[in-house]
Design a protein around this motif. Structure first.
Motif, short mmCIF file in Angstrom:
data_model
loop_
_atom_site.label_atom_id
_atom_site.label_comp_id
_atom_site.label_asym_id
_atom_site.label_seq_id
_atom_site.Cartn_x
_atom_site.Cartn_y
_atom_site.Cartn_z
N SER A 189 0.82 -1.21 0.00
CA SER A 189 0.00 0.00 0.00
C SER A 189 0.85 1.26 0.00
CB SER A 189 -0.94 0.01 1.21
OG SER A 189 -0.22 0.10 2.43
N PRO A 192 3.57 3.96 -4.73
CA PRO A 192 2.76 5.01 -5.36
C PRO A 192 1.62 4.42 -6.19
CG PRO A 192 5.09 5.53 -5.56
CD PRO A 192 5.02 4.15 -4.96
N SER A 193 0.46 5.07 -6.11
CA SER A 193 -0.78 4.52 -6.69
C SER A 193 -0.66 4.08 -8.15
CB SER A 193 -1.91 5.54 -6.55
OG SER A 193 -2.22 5.73 -5.19
N ARG A 196 1.50 0.97 -8.30
CA ARG A 196 0.83 -0.17 -7.65
C ARG A 196 -0.27 -0.73 -8.55
NH1 ARG A 196 -0.51 2.25 -3.33
NH2 ARG A 196 -2.77 2.46 -3.39
N GLN A 197 -1.02 0.14 -9.20
CA GLN A 197 -2.09 -0.33 -10.08
C GLN A 197 -1.52 -1.05 -11.30
OE1 GLN A 197 -5.50 2.20 -10.50
NE2 GLN A 197 -5.82 1.63 -12.63
N THR A 200 -0.30 -4.46 -10.17
CA THR A 200 -1.45 -5.31 -9.89
C THR A 200 -2.05 -5.86 -11.17
OG1 THR A 200 -1.96 -4.03 -7.88
CG2 THR A 200 -3.72 -5.39 -8.78
N ARG A 212 -8.40 -1.47 -10.38
CA ARG A 212 -8.35 -0.31 -9.49
C ARG A 212 -8.84 -0.68 -8.09
NH1 ARG A 212 -12.60 2.87 -9.94
NH2 ARG A 212 -12.64 2.39 -12.18
N ALA A 215 -6.03 -2.84 -6.44
CA ALA A 215 -4.83 -2.07 -6.10
C ALA A 215 -5.04 -1.08 -4.97
CB ALA A 215 -4.33 -1.33 -7.35
N HIS A 216 -6.21 -0.48 -4.90
CA HIS A 216 -6.41 0.63 -3.97
C HIS A 216 -7.30 0.31 -2.78
CE1 HIS A 216 -4.25 2.93 -6.88
NE2 HIS A 216 -5.18 2.77 -7.80
N GLN A 217 -8.05 -0.80 -2.83
CA GLN A 217 -8.90 -1.15 -1.70
C GLN A 217 -8.55 -2.50 -1.08
OE1 GLN A 217 -13.11 -0.13 -1.71
NE2 GLN A 217 -12.89 0.75 -3.74
N ASN A 220 -4.47 -3.92 1.35
CA ASN A 220 -4.40 -3.29 2.66
C ASN A 220 -4.29 -4.40 3.69
OD1 ASN A 220 -6.15 -2.55 5.22
ND2 ASN A 220 -5.35 -0.60 4.43
#
Length: 281
Positions: A189, A192-193, A196-197, A200, A212, A215-217, A220
């Protein structure tokens, strides 16, 4: 004041149920049918239980069905991060949510819907994978409610630990500590977004919008811990089918199987067809 039809669907909300902030997607009934009865579709995801994975699917249902339809989809508790998980004065839960807590939460969500809808509202339960099992538990707990259909998509209704994916998952979880997996997700996490995306997508083969969400939810530590903990409990809990229950409600079930789904393999389809030859279509 703008009507709800002026907004793009779905509407995203935090729905507090039994003091649990719940990530919710809502497709409101269309304006033209507000004075007649409603059909409410209550959707429960599989595992990972992030309802955002199903946005496009549920939007397609909403746009192609009759105007009386209203859709609510909820995430499993602890399976997503966002403003709903950062509410002030919300007591942090140290232990992951159990499968039974997730079931009780969905029953409470259904009760909230029933309490706030007209008495002539018709309900459809829809679940994917283990979400179908949770739907069945909601129906079992609320057998006198006005539930006309239960739509089970590639369902894990029985003996999940014996499926090809269940066997592989059990071996994996027995060899890698849960803490190691959740810590790896926590470290990911910090990447950087955009990077990371991209990573992924390469690893999972997913495309928008699912990549998305992953990668972002999903990436974690707390979310991964809840996802894996529930998976372990699924293996321990979802075993023999409750034949008496299914015999009593077989007319309400619509079940979809796939030849390629290793959580709900073809022999599960053959089993249900044999046990309920005149019931489940």
């Amino acid at each position: 004041m703008q009507s709800l039809n002026s907004f793009c669907t779905p509407l995203r909300a935090v729905w507090t149920v039994n003091n649990e902030p719940t990530e919710t997607l809502w497709w409101p009934v269309k304006e033209s049918s507000k004075n007649s009865y409603k059909i409410v579709l209550f959707f429960i995801p599989g595992n990972p239980g992030l309802v955002e994975y199903y946005t496009r699917f549920l939007e397609d249902i909403y746009q192609t069905t009759e105007s009386k339809l209203e859709i609510y989809g909820v995430s499993h508790l602890g399976h997503s991060v966002g403003h709903h998980s950062e509410i002030p004065n919300k007591v942090k839960k140290d232990e992951p949510y159990s499968l039974q807590e997730q079931i009780d939460h969905k029953i409470a969500c259904f009760d909230e819907l029933c309490a706030n809808k007209p008495p002539n509202t018709h309900y459809i339960l829809m679940g994917h994978s283990m979400g179908s099992y949770v739907c069945a538990e909601v129906l079992k707990a609320r057998q006198t409610a006005n539930i006309g259909r239960l739509i089970a998509l590639f369902p894990t209704l029985r003996e999940i630990a014996l499926t090809p994916n269940g066997v592989a998952m059990t071996r994996l979880l027995s060899s890698i500590p849960l803490g190691l997996i959740s810590n790896a997700a926590s470290l990911a996490s910090y990447i950087p977004s955009p990077i990371r995306q991209a990573i992924t997508g390469l690893v999972t083969g997913q495309t928008e919008p699912c990549v998305r969400v992953t990668a972002h939810q999903l990436m974690n530590g707390s979310v991964v811990k809840n996802v894996i903990h529930m998976a372990v409990q699924e293996m321990e809990t979802i075993k023999a089918l409750d034949h008496d229950f299914y015999d009593s409600h077989v007319d309400k079930f619509i079940i979809y199987y796939s030849k390629n789904d290793q959580w709900a393999p073809e022999d599960h389809f053959e089993y249900m067809k044999e046990k309920f030859p005149k019931g489940i279509p």
